[in-house]
Every structure is written in structure tokens, then in C-alpha cells.
Design a protein around this motif. Structure first.
Motif, PDB file in Angstrom:
ATOM      1  N   UNK A  82      37.814 -37.191  51.905  1.00 21.68           N
ATOM      2  CA  UNK A  82      37.415 -38.178  52.908  1.00 21.68           C
ATOM      3  C   UNK A  82      36.823 -37.482  54.129  1.00 21.68           C
ATOM      4  N   UNK A  83      37.438 -36.400  54.574  1.00 16.03           N
ATOM      5  CA  UNK A  83      36.929 -35.662  55.737  1.00 16.03           C
ATOM      6  C   UNK A  83      35.541 -35.101  55.436  1.00 16.03           C
ATOM      7  N   UNK A  84      35.351 -34.528  54.251  1.00 14.73           N
ATOM      8  CA  UNK A  84      34.036 -34.002  53.880  1.00 14.73           C
ATOM      9  C   UNK A  84      33.001 -35.127  53.859  1.00 14.73           C
ATOM     10  N   UNK A  85      33.379 -36.273  53.303  1.00 12.89           N
ATOM     11  CA  UNK A  85      32.463 -37.414  53.261  1.00 12.89           C
ATOM     12  C   UNK A  85      32.094 -37.916  54.641  1.00 12.89           C
ATOM     13  N   UNK A  86      33.071 -38.009  55.535  1.00  7.93           N
ATOM     14  CA  UNK A  86      32.798 -38.484  56.895  1.00  7.93           C
ATOM     15  C   UNK A  86      31.910 -37.495  57.649  1.00  7.93           C
TER      16      UNK A  86
END
Length: 63
Positions: A11-15
Motif C-alpha cells: 500500500x505504501x509503495x502504491x501511494x
């Protein structure tokens, strides 16, 4: 690695990728290359985490 940590990292990479794509002005081709490189790196990392490929420490780049 617990599955919750894995999901949080994804999720952090996507954001971060979304923020870069939306708020940093750059040419569309550069954004596309950046997206492909990040996705390939995440796929390789996931394969390593799940043990499909061996440890990434054995991979040598260059000389």
C-alpha cells in the motif's frame, strides 16, 4: 514476513507511486518507464519474499 506487513508495504509503495505520478511534473514517457521499473522491482521482491526465486543477495550487477 507476516502478511499484514506485506500488505502495508504494498500500500505504501502504491501511494508513493500515485503521489509521484500525480504531483511531480514530468514527461509521460518518463512516468511510464518509472511505473514499469517500480512494478518489476515489486514483483521480483514479492517472488523473493515468497521463496519462488532465491535470495536477492546472490544477484550481482556488473563486474
Amino acid at each position: 514476513m507476516p502478511i499484514i506487513n506485506l500488505i502495508i508495504i504494498l500500500v505504501v509503495i502504491g501511494v508513493v507511486l500515485w503521489l509521484v505520478n500525480n504531483y511531480i511534473p514530468m514527461d509521460g514517457k518518463i512516468k511510464q518507464i518509472l511505473n514499469v521499473v517500480v512494478i518489476i522491482a515489486v514483483i521480483i521482491w514479492l517472488l523473493s519474499v515468497f521463496g519462488v526465486i532465491g535470495s536477492l543477495s546472490g544477484i550481482r550487477v556488473g563486474g
